[in-house]
Scaffold this motif. Structure first.
Motif, PDB file in Angstrom:
ATOM      1  N   UNK A 115      15.595   1.254  -4.499  1.00 35.51           N
ATOM      2  CA  UNK A 115      16.594   0.858  -3.495  1.00 35.51           C
ATOM      3  C   UNK A 115      16.158   1.283  -2.087  1.00 35.51           C
ATOM      4  N   UNK A 116      15.563   2.467  -1.987  1.00 34.83           N
ATOM      5  CA  UNK A 116      15.117   2.962  -0.678  1.00 34.83           C
ATOM      6  C   UNK A 116      13.993   2.084  -0.123  1.00 34.83           C
ATOM      7  N   UNK A 117      13.060   1.692  -0.978  1.00 31.12           N
ATOM      8  CA  UNK A 117      11.982   0.807  -0.532  1.00 31.12           C
ATOM      9  C   UNK A 117      12.545  -0.546  -0.098  1.00 31.12           C
ATOM     10  N   UNK A 118      13.503  -1.078  -0.852  1.00 35.12           N
ATOM     11  CA  UNK A 118      14.128  -2.354  -0.494  1.00 35.12           C
ATOM     12  C   UNK A 118      14.860  -2.213   0.840  1.00 35.12           C
ATOM     13  N   UNK A 119      15.565  -1.094   1.008  1.00 36.87           N
ATOM     14  CA  UNK A 119      16.289  -0.840   2.262  1.00 36.87           C
ATOM     15  C   UNK A 119      15.302  -0.824   3.444  1.00 36.87           C
ATOM     16  N   UNK A 120      14.184  -0.159   3.240  1.00 41.63           N
ATOM     17  CA  UNK A 120      13.165  -0.126   4.307  1.00 41.63           C
ATOM     18  C   UNK A 120      12.682  -1.548   4.603  1.00 41.63           C
ATOM     19  N   UNK A 122      10.772   7.603   6.713  1.00 34.64           N
ATOM     20  CA  UNK A 122      12.011   6.832   6.722  1.00 34.64           C
ATOM     21  C   UNK A 122      12.502   6.595   5.288  1.00 34.64           C
ATOM     22  N   UNK A 123      11.584   6.146   4.418  1.00 27.06           N
ATOM     23  CA  UNK A 123      11.952   5.888   3.015  1.00 27.06           C
ATOM     24  C   UNK A 123      12.423   7.185   2.352  1.00 27.06           C
ATOM     25  N   UNK A 124      11.735   8.288   2.638  1.00 19.28           N
ATOM     26  CA  UNK A 124      12.130   9.574   2.059  1.00 19.28           C
ATOM     27  C   UNK A 124      13.529   9.980   2.557  1.00 19.28           C
ATOM     28  N   UNK A 125      13.842   9.709   3.795  1.00 17.98           N
ATOM     29  CA  UNK A 125      15.180   9.986   4.323  1.00 17.98           C
ATOM     30  C   UNK A 125      16.243   9.160   3.613  1.00 17.98           C
ATOM     31  N   UNK A 126      15.931   7.900   3.352  1.00 21.29           N
ATOM     32  CA  UNK A 126      16.865   7.036   2.621  1.00 21.29           C
ATOM     33  C   UNK A 126      17.055   7.573   1.197  1.00 21.29           C
ATOM     34  N   UNK A 127      15.950   8.000   0.569  1.00 21.89           N
ATOM     35  CA  UNK A 127      16.033   8.560  -0.788  1.00 21.89           C
ATOM     36  C   UNK A 127      16.923   9.800  -0.785  1.00 21.89           C
ATOM     37  N   UNK A 128      16.726  10.662   0.200  1.00 23.58           N
ATOM     38  CA  UNK A 128      17.548  11.870   0.309  1.00 23.58           C
ATOM     39  C   UNK A 128      19.025  11.508   0.367  1.00 23.58           C
ATOM     40  N   UNK A 152       0.842  -1.199   0.000  1.00 28.13           N
ATOM     41  CA  UNK A 152       0.000   0.000   0.000  1.00 28.13           C
ATOM     42  C   UNK A 152       0.881   1.255   0.000  1.00 28.13           C
ATOM     43  N   UNK A 153       1.889   1.259   0.860  1.00 28.70           N
ATOM     44  CA  UNK A 153       2.793   2.405   0.932  1.00 28.70           C
ATOM     45  C   UNK A 153       3.522   2.582  -0.412  1.00 28.70           C
ATOM     46  N   UNK A 154       3.966   1.497  -1.000  1.00 25.10           N
ATOM     47  CA  UNK A 154       4.684   1.542  -2.273  1.00 25.10           C
ATOM     48  C   UNK A 154       3.781   2.138  -3.354  1.00 25.10           C
ATOM     49  N   UNK A 155       2.556   1.651  -3.432  1.00 27.32           N
ATOM     50  CA  UNK A 155       1.630   2.154  -4.446  1.00 27.32           C
ATOM     51  C   UNK A 155       1.310   3.633  -4.231  1.00 27.32           C
ATOM     52  N   UNK A 156       1.171   4.032  -2.980  1.00 25.11           N
ATOM     53  CA  UNK A 156       0.784   5.410  -2.674  1.00 25.11           C
ATOM     54  C   UNK A 156       1.938   6.401  -2.860  1.00 25.11           C
ATOM     55  N   UNK A 157       3.161   6.025  -2.508  1.00 23.35           N
ATOM     56  CA  UNK A 157       4.274   6.988  -2.458  1.00 23.35           C
ATOM     57  C   UNK A 157       5.300   6.852  -3.598  1.00 23.35           C
ATOM     58  N   UNK A 158       5.295   5.761  -4.280  1.00 22.45           N
ATOM     59  CA  UNK A 158       6.335   5.510  -5.290  1.00 22.45           C
ATOM     60  C   UNK A 158       6.494   6.669  -6.260  1.00 22.45           C
TER      61      UNK A 158
END
Length: 183
Positions: free
Chosen positions: A41-46, A62-68, A12-18
């Protein structure tokens, strides 16, 4: 939480935020493929680290921080690569400029003259002292055979013999240059 529930929440998070996360990454990296890779990669890391996160962790943040952080790493890598490319280009330009300057400064005639002078000097040094002296008097001091004969207590024929001997040694040493000397 169970694994099936975790997967459902993740999907759900992946579909909503990707898409939003890709746009966020793209605004910094300016490369669609890189932005998509960074987001994935950020989603996989999460997903791989979800069990070790604090219970109150906000997954999208958290995912956005990893992306940054991944965007920063990507941009720093590009900066290093660009610096190295500039340095390589500057070095190549310097090397080319140096080769051109060296070639422009090169005078083939001077190279041959210096080389021939060295060969003459070495050849004369190998001659007997008397022959060298007579040849030097003839060629460097422009003395005629009769004058040389008088100064050295020899006959003009003896002077001619020593000069012929020196010329033969020089011809032998300079045989590779004879066609160039004639030209």
């Amino acid at each position: 939480m169970d694994s099936a529930n975790d997967l459902k929440i993740f999907n759900q998070m992946y579909a909503e935020y990707r898409t939003r996360f890709i746009r966020f990454a793209y605004t910094y990296v300016r490369d669609t493929a890189a932005a998509e890779d960074i987001t994935a990669d950020a989603f996989v890391h999460y997903w791989e680290n979800r069990a070790s996160l604090q219970p109150d962790t906000n997954p999208p943040a958290y995912v956005l921080g990893v992306i940054k952080n991944k965007c920063l790493n990507h941009l720093q890598h590009l900066r290093v690569r660009e610096t190295v490319e500039k340095e390589l280009q500057n070095h190549a330009e310097w090397e080319l400029r140096t080769r051109v300057e060296m070639l422009e400064a090169c005078n083939p005639e001077e190279l041959f003259v210096a080389e021939i002078q060295d060969i003459v000097k070495h050849t004369l040094a190998k001659l007997p002292a008397r022959t060298r002296q007579i040849f030097t008097m003839s060629r460097n001091e422009n003395m005629p055979y009769n004058e040389i004969a008088t100064k050295t207590n020899m006959t003009p024929k003896g002077v001619e013999f020593h000069i012929s001997k020196a010329l033969k040694a020089l011809r032998n040493s300079l045989k590779d240059y004879m066609t160039i000397l004639f030209l």
